[in-house]
Design a protein around this motif. Structure first.
Motif, mmCIF file in Angstrom:
data_model
loop_
_atom_site.group_PDB
_atom_site.id
_atom_site.type_symbol
_atom_site.label_atom_id
_atom_site.label_comp_id
_atom_site.label_asym_id
_atom_site.label_seq_id
_atom_site.Cartn_x
_atom_site.Cartn_y
_atom_site.Cartn_z
ATOM 1 N N ILE A 64 -4.798 -6.948 2.188
ATOM 2 C CA ILE A 64 -5.631 -6.917 2.932
ATOM 3 C C ILE A 64 -5.793 -8.561 4.566
ATOM 4 C CG2 ILE A 64 -8.154 -7.410 3.168
ATOM 5 C CD1 ILE A 64 -7.695 -6.769 -0.086
ATOM 6 N N PRO A 65 -5.527 -7.528 5.725
ATOM 7 C CA PRO A 65 -5.475 -8.981 6.876
ATOM 8 C C PRO A 65 -6.780 -9.372 6.625
ATOM 9 C CG PRO A 65 -6.451 -6.871 7.633
ATOM 10 C CD PRO A 65 -5.799 -6.497 6.129
ATOM 11 N N GLY A 83 0.890 -11.190 -0.902
ATOM 12 C CA GLY A 83 1.392 -10.959 -2.458
ATOM 13 C C GLY A 83 0.905 -10.507 -3.216
ATOM 14 N N ARG A 84 -0.432 -10.051 -2.919
ATOM 15 C CA ARG A 84 -1.303 -9.165 -3.428
ATOM 16 C C ARG A 84 -2.087 -8.103 -2.929
ATOM 17 N NH1 ARG A 84 -6.153 -12.801 -2.854
ATOM 18 N NH2 ARG A 84 -6.899 -11.657 -4.655
ATOM 19 N N PRO A 85 -1.348 -6.715 -2.470
ATOM 20 C CA PRO A 85 -1.200 -5.859 -2.549
ATOM 21 C C PRO A 85 -2.149 -4.741 -2.516
ATOM 22 C CG PRO A 85 0.661 -5.786 -3.456
ATOM 23 C CD PRO A 85 -0.281 -7.482 -3.381
ATOM 24 N N ASN A 86 -3.247 -3.883 -2.549
ATOM 25 C CA ASN A 86 -4.038 -3.040 -2.466
ATOM 26 C C ASN A 86 -2.530 -1.923 -2.638
ATOM 27 O OD1 ASN A 86 -6.608 -3.754 -2.738
ATOM 28 N ND2 ASN A 86 -7.124 -2.612 -0.579
ATOM 29 N N VAL A 87 -2.807 -0.848 -3.332
ATOM 30 C CA VAL A 87 -2.000 0.445 -3.576
ATOM 31 C C VAL A 87 -2.632 2.200 -4.031
ATOM 32 C CG1 VAL A 87 -0.171 1.561 -5.013
ATOM 33 C CG2 VAL A 87 -0.596 -0.759 -4.918
ATOM 34 N N ALA A 88 -2.198 2.359 -2.870
ATOM 35 C CA ALA A 88 -3.092 4.416 -3.105
ATOM 36 C C ALA A 88 -2.557 4.977 -2.766
ATOM 37 C CB ALA A 88 -4.285 3.603 -1.696
ATOM 38 N N ALA A 89 -2.612 7.008 -2.588
ATOM 39 C CA ALA A 89 -1.659 6.932 -2.364
ATOM 40 C C ALA A 89 -2.608 8.922 -2.165
ATOM 41 C CB ALA A 89 -0.691 6.996 -3.770
ATOM 42 N N ALA A 163 -7.442 20.209 -0.284
ATOM 43 C CA ALA A 163 -7.862 19.122 0.925
ATOM 44 C C ALA A 163 -7.729 18.240 0.494
ATOM 45 C CB ALA A 163 -9.263 18.802 0.601
ATOM 46 N N ASP A 164 -7.859 16.475 0.405
ATOM 47 C CA ASP A 164 -7.110 15.813 0.414
ATOM 48 C C ASP A 164 -6.880 15.041 -0.815
ATOM 49 O OD1 ASP A 164 -5.015 16.248 2.557
ATOM 50 O OD2 ASP A 164 -6.019 14.086 3.617
ATOM 51 N N LEU A 165 -6.630 14.328 -2.467
ATOM 52 C CA LEU A 165 -6.497 13.657 -3.135
ATOM 53 C C LEU A 165 -6.226 12.669 -3.182
ATOM 54 C CD1 LEU A 165 -7.976 13.182 -6.141
ATOM 55 C CD2 LEU A 165 -5.867 14.070 -6.645
ATOM 56 N N THR A 166 -7.107 11.059 -2.766
ATOM 57 C CA THR A 166 -6.850 9.854 -2.462
ATOM 58 C C THR A 166 -6.218 9.306 -3.819
ATOM 59 O OG1 THR A 166 -6.237 10.536 -0.460
ATOM 60 C CG2 THR A 166 -6.898 8.029 -1.248
ATOM 61 N N VAL A 167 -5.636 7.843 -4.444
ATOM 62 C CA VAL A 167 -5.823 7.561 -5.246
ATOM 63 C C VAL A 167 -5.550 6.033 -5.143
ATOM 64 C CG1 VAL A 167 -5.301 9.526 -7.078
ATOM 65 C CG2 VAL A 167 -3.826 7.808 -6.344
ATOM 66 N N GLN A 168 -6.858 4.970 -5.996
ATOM 67 C CA GLN A 168 -6.178 4.188 -4.937
ATOM 68 C C GLN A 168 -6.696 2.687 -6.215
ATOM 69 O OE1 GLN A 168 -9.670 3.744 -2.141
ATOM 70 N NE2 GLN A 168 -8.661 4.771 -0.611
ATOM 71 N N SER A 169 -5.489 1.935 -5.970
ATOM 72 C CA SER A 169 -5.894 0.476 -6.818
ATOM 73 C C SER A 169 -6.372 -0.684 -5.801
ATOM 74 C CB SER A 169 -4.243 0.673 -7.509
ATOM 75 O OG SER A 169 -4.691 -0.778 -8.679
ATOM 76 N N VAL A 170 -6.795 -0.981 -6.590
ATOM 77 C CA VAL A 170 -7.366 -2.007 -5.591
ATOM 78 C C VAL A 170 -7.836 -3.346 -6.120
ATOM 79 C CG1 VAL A 170 -8.654 -0.573 -3.419
ATOM 80 C CG2 VAL A 170 -9.987 -1.255 -5.778
ATOM 81 N N ILE A 171 -7.931 -4.373 -5.396
ATOM 82 C CA ILE A 171 -7.577 -5.647 -6.153
ATOM 83 C C ILE A 171 -9.723 -6.602 -5.861
ATOM 84 C CG2 ILE A 171 -5.588 -6.683 -5.658
ATOM 85 C CD1 ILE A 171 -6.333 -8.522 -2.866
ATOM 86 N N GLU A 172 -10.113 -7.580 -5.887
ATOM 87 C CA GLU A 172 -10.488 -8.103 -5.942
ATOM 88 C C GLU A 172 -12.348 -7.538 -5.620
ATOM 89 O OE1 GLU A 172 -11.576 -10.636 -2.880
ATOM 90 O OE2 GLU A 172 -9.143 -12.082 -2.828
ATOM 91 N N GLU A 174 -14.164 -7.428 -8.534
ATOM 92 C CA GLU A 174 -14.493 -8.738 -9.487
ATOM 93 C C GLU A 174 -15.217 -10.027 -8.766
ATOM 94 O OE1 GLU A 174 -15.936 -7.888 -12.359
ATOM 95 O OE2 GLU A 174 -14.341 -6.402 -13.530
ATOM 96 N N CYS A 175 -15.140 -9.977 -7.786
ATOM 97 C CA CYS A 175 -15.502 -11.198 -6.671
ATOM 98 C C CYS A 175 -15.763 -11.340 -5.374
ATOM 99 C CB CYS A 175 -14.709 -12.635 -6.824
ATOM 100 S SG CYS A 175 -12.609 -12.430 -6.283
ATOM 101 N N THR A 176 -15.816 -9.996 -4.452
ATOM 102 C CA THR A 176 -15.930 -10.010 -3.398
ATOM 103 C C THR A 176 -15.679 -8.220 -3.289
ATOM 104 O OG1 THR A 176 -13.407 -9.820 -2.274
ATOM 105 C CG2 THR A 176 -14.150 -12.188 -2.327
ATOM 106 N N GLY A 177 -14.748 -7.105 -3.150
ATOM 107 C CA GLY A 177 -14.870 -5.548 -3.076
ATOM 108 C C GLY A 177 -13.962 -6.500 -1.737
ATOM 109 N N ASN A 178 -13.669 -7.164 -1.836
ATOM 110 C CA ASN A 178 -12.724 -7.531 -0.633
ATOM 111 C C ASN A 178 -12.053 -5.732 -0.588
ATOM 112 O OD1 ASN A 178 -14.074 -8.937 0.901
ATOM 113 N ND2 ASN A 178 -12.164 -10.634 0.725
ATOM 114 N N GLY A 179 -11.048 -5.481 -1.700
ATOM 115 C CA GLY A 179 -10.252 -5.095 -1.877
ATOM 116 C C GLY A 179 -10.771 -3.121 -1.404
ATOM 117 N N ALA A 180 -11.511 -3.000 -1.909
ATOM 118 C CA ALA A 180 -12.114 -1.149 -1.646
ATOM 119 C C ALA A 180 -12.168 -1.483 -0.181
ATOM 120 C CB ALA A 180 -13.471 -1.429 -2.518
ATOM 121 N N LEU A 181 -12.685 -2.860 0.460
ATOM 122 C CA LEU A 181 -13.605 -2.528 1.730
ATOM 123 C C LEU A 181 -12.011 -2.776 2.773
ATOM 124 C CD1 LEU A 181 -16.060 -2.540 3.137
ATOM 125 C CD2 LEU A 181 -15.873 -5.295 3.513
ATOM 126 N N SER A 182 -11.613 -3.606 2.139
ATOM 127 C CA SER A 182 -9.916 -2.668 2.979
ATOM 128 C C SER A 182 -9.483 -1.521 2.686
ATOM 129 C CB SER A 182 -8.914 -3.836 2.817
ATOM 130 O OG SER A 182 -7.587 -3.553 3.233
#
Ligand SMILES: [Zn+2]
Length: 430
Positions: A64-65, A83-89, A163-172, A174-182
């Motif tokens: 996350i930038p 060192g704490r990335p989000n992952v998607a595909a 149509a596209d199917l995207t899966v996401q594994s996001v961080i934070e 439980e404390c900010t929501g920054n992972g999903a926001l990113s």
């Protein structure tokens, strides 16, 4: 309406969901065995990335930038993003109609402390009967694993989604929501879809609404002196008491207000003073005291107006105490700084999921209003995508002996699988 390609695909997908359940349970267990508390998400994300690669998908892994922190809805956890990335595909759709879908989940978990409350090792993913025990087994490594499992099955079965199917594994989450926001905002080429399902544990309901949440710290300064003359000092712990009282009065006041989707819920708005730190020595008068608080707000209420109410409560406490007038408490905002959200029952996403839930589970899909927050708002409020939470059964999120009901895995995965084939559409083959 189901066409024949979709019906055939559904039958094959259901067969695989059942036949490969052990693979799903194994993935959940491997995720639970990674203690992915705030700052320590990398190991669990590596498990996700490896599972995607093993299924032939090249994961998109990004950190996350820092610029995200300037975005509305972001919050600062205080932990650097490196060192704490989000992952998607993404499984690319073949075209010809259909609607795109994101299946989202968070990889972070809250601390299992105090460990003395547990009867199981929180990181062992121990199975007893048809339950898996462990921190995150229920909230929400099961849902996260289901997302990855479904994408893998669809790909390996060669089901051509329109149509596209995207899966996401996001961080934070439980404390900010920054992972999903990113994931929504990723630089300028953010992920966007026609709908988002966050596979949070929901015991077979869907989240129609949830509160927004603020975190903040209030600090009070006193005057330290030797305890032998304690009466001469100013004990900051005592000075914090009117602040606590006024914040609790604000909690009571906010619960006098109503929201149609929260009627019948006992005490929907919750102030929690989760941490208190004051003084540093039994024989010294406490010279400083700080409290860390969480306060929720109804969807539709803004972060700004709720912050103003907190500041007004602290101001009322200040006016009650001569020392505080001279030494006003400070309020710092950190962590969650985010509004709530709600989704209308007429939304095509809700209707389509309800159809498949009812078909597979035999009961109507019921709405639930959450008195905790979740990442739904990041899609609904901050990115304009219809979103809801729907997922497995179990118990004990943020509690000791958290457990996942293994019997809910296949039925939940089938509902989500049938929904995604319907939503994304299945192209005729050959
Ligand atoms: Zn969760």
């Amino acid at each position: 309406m189901s066409d024949s390609a979709q019906m055939a695909a559904r039958a094959r997908l259901f067969e695989a969901i059942e036949a490969r359940e052990d693979e799903l349970i194994d993935l959940i267990a491997r995720l639970v065995q990674q203690p992915s508390v705030l700052g320590n998400e990398a190991g669990a994300q590596a498990v996700i990335a490896e599972y995607l690669r093993a299924g032939g998908q090249e994961p998109d892994i990004w950190e996350i930038p820092d610029s995200l922190l300037e975005r509305p809805g972001a919050g600062n956890s205080g932990v650097p993003f490196a060192g704490r990335p989000n992952v998607a595909a993404t499984l690319a759709g073949v075209g010809g109609g259909g609607k795109s879908l994101i299946l989202n989940g968070h990889v972070d978990v809250v601390s299992p402390e105090p460990l003395a409350n547990w009867h199981y090792d929180p990181w062992a993913a121990q199975i007893a009967g048809r339950r898996m025990y462990g921190r995150g087994a229920y909230d929400m490594k099961a849902g996260l694993a289901i997302n990855m499992y479904l994408a893998r099955l669809v790909r390996e079965l060669g089901i051509p989604l329109k149509a596209d199917l995207t899966v996401q594994s996001v961080i934070e989450e439980e404390c900010t929501g920054n992972g999903a926001l990113s994931a929504c905002y990723r630089d300028d080429t953010r992920y966007h879809a026609d709908a988002v399902i966050i596979t949070e544990p929901s015991n077979g309901t869907y989240t129609a609404a949830h509160v927004g949440v603020l975190w903040f710290r209030v600090e009070v300064l006193g005057q330290a002196v030797h305890a032998a003359v304690a009466w001469k000092g100013v004990n900051a712990i005592y000075r914090m008491l009117p602040v606590i009282e006024e914040l609790r009065a604000l909690d009571a006041e906010m619960n006098q207000e109503s929201h149609p989707l929260f009627e019948g819920i006992e005490h929907p708005i919750n102030l929690n003073i989760g941490v208190i730190q004051g003084g540093d020595w039994p024989s010294s008068v406490a010279g400083a005291c700080a409290i860390d608080c969480r306060l929720s707000m109804y969807p539709g209420r803004t972060v700004e107006e709720t912050r103003a109410r907190v500041l007004a409560a602290v101001e009322r406490a200040t006016e009650r105490d001569g020392w505080l007038v001279e030494h006003p408490p400070t309020v710092t905002w950190y962590g969650f700084q985010s509004a709530g959200s709600e989704i209308a029952p007429e939304e095509p996403l809700v209707r389509a999921l309800a159809l498949h839930h009812e078909r597979e589970r035999g009961t109507p899909l019921r709405p639930r209003s959450g008195t905790g927050t979740n990442d739904m708002r990041n899609f609904m409020v901050y990115s304009d995508m219809p979103a809801l939470c729907y997922g497995v059964s179990g118990f004990g999120a943020h509690e000791a002996d958290e457990w996942l009901d293994l019997d809910s895995l296949v039925p939940t995965t089938k509902v989500l699988g049938a929904f995604l084939l319907d939503w994304c559409g299945v192209a005729a083959q050959g």
